[in-house]
Each structure stands twice: as structure tokens, then as C-alpha cells.
Design a protein around this motif. Structure first.
Motif, PDB file in Angstrom:
ATOM      1  N   PHE A   1     -73.993  48.890 -13.930  1.00 35.47           N
ATOM      2  CA  PHE A   1     -72.769  49.303 -14.617  1.00 35.47           C
ATOM      3  C   PHE A   1     -73.084  50.043 -15.907  1.00 35.47           C
ATOM      4  CE2 PHE A   1     -71.533  45.704 -12.037  1.00 35.47           C
ATOM      5  CZ  PHE A   1     -70.330  46.116 -11.486  1.00 35.47           C
ATOM      6  N   ALA A   2     -72.386  51.167 -16.088  1.00 32.08           N
ATOM      7  CA  ALA A   2     -72.414  51.902 -17.344  1.00 32.08           C
ATOM      8  C   ALA A   2     -70.982  52.013 -17.850  1.00 32.08           C
ATOM      9  CB  ALA A   2     -73.012  53.291 -17.138  1.00 32.08           C
ATOM     10  N   LEU A   3     -70.830  52.197 -19.146  1.00 37.51           N
ATOM     11  CA  LEU A   3     -69.518  52.435 -19.742  1.00 37.51           C
ATOM     12  C   LEU A   3     -69.375  53.919 -20.023  1.00 37.51           C
ATOM     13  CD1 LEU A   3     -66.944  50.979 -20.846  1.00 37.51           C
ATOM     14  CD2 LEU A   3     -68.042  51.095 -23.104  1.00 37.51           C
TER      15      LEU A   3
ATOM     16  N   ALA B   1     -74.398  45.333 -26.967  1.00 33.37           N
ATOM     17  CA  ALA B   1     -74.388  43.880 -27.099  1.00 33.37           C
ATOM     18  C   ALA B   1     -73.797  43.195 -25.874  1.00 33.37           C
ATOM     19  CB  ALA B   1     -73.613  43.476 -28.352  1.00 33.37           C
ATOM     20  N   SER B   2     -72.942  43.910 -25.136  1.00 35.94           N
ATOM     21  CA  SER B   2     -72.272  43.336 -23.968  1.00 35.94           C
ATOM     22  C   SER B   2     -73.080  43.483 -22.692  1.00 35.94           C
ATOM     23  CB  SER B   2     -70.898  44.002 -23.787  1.00 35.94           C
ATOM     24  OG  SER B   2     -70.071  43.756 -24.915  1.00 35.94           O
ATOM     25  N   GLY B   3     -74.238  44.135 -22.775  1.00 34.13           N
ATOM     26  CA  GLY B   3     -75.136  44.178 -21.633  1.00 34.13           C
ATOM     27  C   GLY B   3     -75.069  45.406 -20.758  1.00 34.13           C
ATOM     28  N   PHE B   4     -74.250  46.391 -21.101  1.00 34.90           N
ATOM     29  CA  PHE B   4     -74.190  47.607 -20.288  1.00 34.90           C
ATOM     30  C   PHE B   4     -75.515  48.343 -20.358  1.00 34.90           C
ATOM     31  CE2 PHE B   4     -69.627  46.946 -20.924  1.00 34.90           C
ATOM     32  CZ  PHE B   4     -69.174  47.141 -19.636  1.00 34.90           C
ATOM     33  N   GLU B   5     -75.934  48.929 -19.236  1.00 38.91           N
ATOM     34  CA  GLU B   5     -77.217  49.626 -19.230  1.00 38.91           C
ATOM     35  C   GLU B   5     -77.115  51.005 -19.865  1.00 38.91           C
ATOM     36  OE1 GLU B   5     -78.589  50.073 -15.184  1.00 38.91           O
ATOM     37  OE2 GLU B   5     -77.763  52.092 -15.095  1.00 38.91           O
ATOM     38  N   ALA B   6     -75.913  51.578 -19.888  1.00 39.73           N
ATOM     39  CA  ALA B   6     -75.769  52.926 -20.443  1.00 39.73           C
ATOM     40  C   ALA B   6     -74.374  53.126 -21.008  1.00 39.73           C
ATOM     41  CB  ALA B   6     -76.048  53.982 -19.371  1.00 39.73           C
TER      42      ALA B   6
ATOM     43  N   GLY C   1     -60.783  52.224 -27.919  1.00 41.20           N
ATOM     44  CA  GLY C   1     -60.625  51.495 -29.168  1.00 41.20           C
ATOM     45  C   GLY C   1     -60.457  50.002 -28.978  1.00 41.20           C
ATOM     46  N   ASP C   2     -60.260  49.558 -27.753  1.00 37.18           N
ATOM     47  CA  ASP C   2     -60.077  48.146 -27.442  1.00 37.18           C
ATOM     48  C   ASP C   2     -61.446  47.516 -27.190  1.00 37.18           C
ATOM     49  OD1 ASP C   2     -59.413  45.643 -26.462  1.00 37.18           O
ATOM     50  OD2 ASP C   2     -57.805  46.373 -25.160  1.00 37.18           O
ATOM     51  N   LEU C   3     -62.099  47.112 -28.265  1.00 42.36           N
ATOM     52  CA  LEU C   3     -63.452  46.575 -28.140  1.00 42.36           C
ATOM     53  C   LEU C   3     -63.464  45.266 -27.378  1.00 42.36           C
ATOM     54  CD1 LEU C   3     -64.952  47.332 -31.674  1.00 42.36           C
ATOM     55  CD2 LEU C   3     -65.018  48.743 -29.609  1.00 42.36           C
ATOM     56  N   GLU C   4     -62.376  44.507 -27.442  1.00 46.25           N
ATOM     57  CA  GLU C   4     -62.345  43.236 -26.716  1.00 46.25           C
ATOM     58  C   GLU C   4     -62.375  43.476 -25.206  1.00 46.25           C
ATOM     59  OE1 GLU C   4     -62.947  39.685 -25.742  1.00 46.25           O
ATOM     60  OE2 GLU C   4     -62.943  40.258 -27.867  1.00 46.25           O
ATOM     61  N   MET C   5     -61.729  44.552 -24.734  1.00 46.38           N
ATOM     62  CA  MET C   5     -61.803  44.836 -23.308  1.00 46.38           C
ATOM     63  C   MET C   5     -63.225  45.224 -22.905  1.00 46.38           C
ATOM     64  SD  MET C   5     -59.574  47.276 -20.736  1.00 46.38           S
ATOM     65  CE  MET C   5     -60.548  48.770 -20.915  1.00 46.38           C
ATOM     66  N   ILE C   6     -63.932  45.930 -23.778  1.00 45.09           N
ATOM     67  CA  ILE C   6     -65.330  46.262 -23.487  1.00 45.09           C
ATOM     68  C   ILE C   6     -66.166  44.992 -23.402  1.00 45.09           C
ATOM     69  CG2 ILE C   6     -67.393  47.419 -24.382  1.00 45.09           C
ATOM     70  CD1 ILE C   6     -65.498  49.537 -25.593  1.00 45.09           C
ATOM     71  N   ARG C   7     -65.925  44.065 -24.299  1.00 41.22           N
ATOM     72  CA  ARG C   7     -66.660  42.785 -24.244  1.00 41.22           C
ATOM     73  C   ARG C   7     -66.336  42.041 -22.965  1.00 41.22           C
ATOM     74  NH1 ARG C   7     -64.680  42.699 -29.726  1.00 41.22           N
ATOM     75  NH2 ARG C   7     -66.344  43.320 -31.169  1.00 41.22           N
ATOM     76  N   LEU C   8     -65.053  42.022 -22.570  1.00 39.77           N
ATOM     77  CA  LEU C   8     -64.663  41.361 -21.339  1.00 39.77           C
ATOM     78  C   LEU C   8     -65.323  42.033 -20.135  1.00 39.77           C
ATOM     79  CD1 LEU C   8     -62.985  39.405 -19.610  1.00 39.77           C
ATOM     80  CD2 LEU C   8     -61.076  41.040 -19.782  1.00 39.77           C
TER      81      LEU C   8
ATOM     82  N   PHE D   1     -69.071  42.229 -15.613  1.00 40.63           N
ATOM     83  CA  PHE D   1     -69.888  43.099 -14.780  1.00 40.63           C
ATOM     84  C   PHE D   1     -71.352  43.212 -15.223  1.00 40.63           C
ATOM     85  CE2 PHE D   1     -65.549  45.110 -14.782  1.00 40.63           C
ATOM     86  CZ  PHE D   1     -65.169  44.612 -13.557  1.00 40.63           C
ATOM     87  N   ALA D   2     -71.603  43.141 -16.513  1.00 39.93           N
ATOM     88  CA  ALA D   2     -72.939  43.463 -17.020  1.00 39.93           C
ATOM     89  C   ALA D   2     -73.709  42.241 -17.490  1.00 39.93           C
ATOM     90  CB  ALA D   2     -72.838  44.471 -18.170  1.00 39.93           C
TER      91      ALA D   2
END
Length: 316
Positions: free
Chosen positions: A3-5, A27-32, A302-309, A314-315
Motif C-alpha cells: 500500500f502507498a498513499l 509513521a503509519s507504515g505506508f511504503e510510499a 488534511g484529515d490526518l486521522e483518516m491517514i492513521r486509520l 492496510f499498512a
């Protein structure tokens, strides 16, 4: 599944906001973390601030430590191939070998007009893309003295320093994206390390990946050398109430109207959407269709909490 963002900073994001996203994704573990390369603001309000993709990627290269960084995709119309090869190699060196680069023909005529950038017809843009791929790939990989004679650009007696240092191979990971029609499939087979099917659904990726595999086999390349990925819209939440809130926020941000029910219904078959099990149902369907990596296209960056979720889902 990897998974990448993928984010769309032309929605009005300043550099400090992009940096916050990159650090959160790391910090959330995404590879890219991949970002679009656009100069005009959309979707949503016109006239918002926009940043240059490679200017910001250079900054991120020094202010992150693990996550891979890149563009999806950089239009051939924006930059001369030789200087683009040098730009990418420079940012790759700054990152310690973490740069991925998507290249494409470009499509948004408005942003070209606003900045006085020529926007030739589609066939010429693809002709230019083919030459640009040959030049960028050649400068990164060929021996000193390499030459190229094209209609639009020529290279004579190249000496390219420093050589890119991408950790996954001898040059930055090169991504081509699109629908996988014959000409693009041939370019992927010839130059690409990865093919990304945009707006990927199981049905679309099966056909496109098949075209790329056939094109690779036609030139004697092992089709398994290519990474097969999909860019898929993402909107996830821990509860249905939270999902409704995010849908309304997205509709407000992008100017997508006010009917959340219809918006959800139209996207359930092609987005990674909903709570954990609903989202993973879409991921499993894409994996069954041959997808090896998903670029989660986040239109609420801009929703950093959704990125963390998303990282936890997934990551993690």
C-alpha cells in the motif's frame, strides 16, 4: 498486498501541510507517498494555491527517513527530458535512494494555458512521452557516450553524474499509468518498472494487465518483472457515523454536491470505502484480479486521522 498513499496537493495544500501528511504516512507504515503533479487547483474550488511537485519532493526527501516518495504522474509537457532525468536523480540522491517517478503525457489543458506551457495534440504528447522515456531511461542506465536521435530531442555523447541510487535497483522506480491500451502497454513493457491502472476496478485491471503482459512477452521481457498496481479512491472510517461525516466533508471540499447517499452508491463498486470489513472486501477483490500494490488516492489529505486509520487497516 502493498500500500502507498497518493495525495492531490493541488487542492490547496501548502508545503507544511504536505510535510505533515508525509510524516503521518511514514509513521503509519505506508511504503510510499506519491503526489500528483498539477499546477491548477481541482477538484473543488478554483484558484487555490498549488505547489511544484518536485520542489516539494526535494523538501520531503530531507525531512523524512524511510518512506519512498514520488510523483503520479509527471507530464512530459512540463519538463525537458534531460533536465527531468537530472532533477529526479538529484532528489533521489537527496533522499538516499527512495524516489519513484511516474511519467505521463499530460491531460489538463487549463493548467498549461494558465502558465503558457505548450499543450500539443494527444498524439504528439504521446510521441514526446515515448522519446522522453527513451532519454530518461538511457541517461540513467546507458554507458558514457550514449546518443539518441529523436524528432523532438537529441542526446549527444552523454555523461550523466551522479547516477541515481534507488535502493530497489539501478535507477529510480519508473511508473507508467493509464488504461493499458496497446501503445501504453508497449511503453510499459519497454521502459516501465510498474504499471498503474488509474481508477482501478477488478474488471479494468484484468484487461489492462493482460495487455501489458502480452506486450512484455512480445519483446521477450519477463512480464513478472513489472509491478501491477492500481490507483483507487479511499474513504474509510471506524463507524458508519464517522463515514457519513467524512463523506459530507469530501463533498464540501470537492464541490461534489449534497446527495451523500447517491455519492456513496456510485462509488461503492470502485472505491475502497467504508468501515474495516467493507474496505477489505474491495482490497481482496482487487488482489484476486492481480493487483500487487494499491495507491490509496486520498482526496481528504488534511484529515490526518483518516491517514492513521488507513495505516492501521492496510499498512500496519
Amino acid at each position: 498486498m502493498r500500500f502507498a498513499l497518493m495525495i492531490e496537493p493541488q487542492q490547496g495544500l501548502a508545503y507544511h501541510e504536505i510535510l505533515a501528511i508525509a510524516r503521518t504516512a511514514e509513521a503509519s507504515g505506508f511504503e510510499a507517498l506519491l503526489r500528483s503533479d498539477h499546477y491548477t487547483s481541482f477538484p473543488g474550488e478554483a484558484g487555490l494555491p498549488t505547489t511544484d511537485a518536485w520542489g516539494t519532493l526535494a523538501g520531503l526527501a530531507r525531512e523524512t527517513s524511510r518512506i519512498r516518495l514520488g510523483s503520479l504522474v509527471s507530464p512530459v509537457t512540463f519538463r525537458i527530458p534531460g533536465s527531468f532525468a537530472k532533477l529526479v536523480a538529484t532528489v533521489d540522491e537527496m533522499s538516499g535512494g527512495r524516489i519513484e517517478v511516474g511519467m505521463g503525457a499530460g491531460w489538463n489543458e487549463q493548467e498549461h494555458a494558465e502558465l503558457g506551457i505548450p499543450f500539443p495534440p494527444l498524439k504528439e504528447r504521446y510521441d514526446r512521452l515515448e522519446e522522453a522515456l527513451a532519454i530518461v531511461h538511457g541517461l540513467w542506465t546507458a554507458d558514457d557516450g550514449w546518443t539518441f536521435e529523436g524528432r523532438y530531442w537529441q542526446v549527444a555523447g552523454s555523461r550523466f553524474r551522479p547516477r541515481p541510487t534507488f535502493s530497489g535497483g539501478g535507477h529510480p522506480h519508473l511508473i507508467l499509468g493509464g488504461d493499458g491500451r496497446p501503445r501504453l502497454a508497449r511503453l510499459v513493457a519497454t521502459y516501465g518498472d510498474e504499471f498503474n491502472r488509474q481508477s482501478g476496478t477488478p474488471e479494468r485491471v484484468r484487461e489492462a494487465y493482460g495487455n501489458v503482459r502480452k506486450a512484455a512477452e512480445a519483446i521477450g521481457r519477463d512480464s513478472d518483472e513489472i509491478v501491477y498496481s492500481a490507483m483507487v479512491g479511499v474513504l474509510v472510517a471506524e463507524t458508519d457515523r464517522e463515514l457519513d461525516d467524512r463523506v459530507h466533508e469530501l463533498l464540501t471540499t470537492t464541490g461534489g454536491g449534497s446527495n451523500a447517499k447517491d455519492w456513496l452508491a456510485e462509488r461503492r463498486s470502485r472505491w475502497i470505502l467504508g468501515t474495516s470489513e467493507q474496505a477489505w472486501e474491495r482490497v481482496r477483490a482487487l488482489e484476486a484480479a492481480g493487483v500487487q500494490r494499491i495507491m490509496l488516492q486520498d482526496c481528504l489529505p488534511g484529515d490526518l486521522e483518516m491517514i492513521r486509520l488507513a495505516g492501521r487497516l492496510f499498512a500496519g
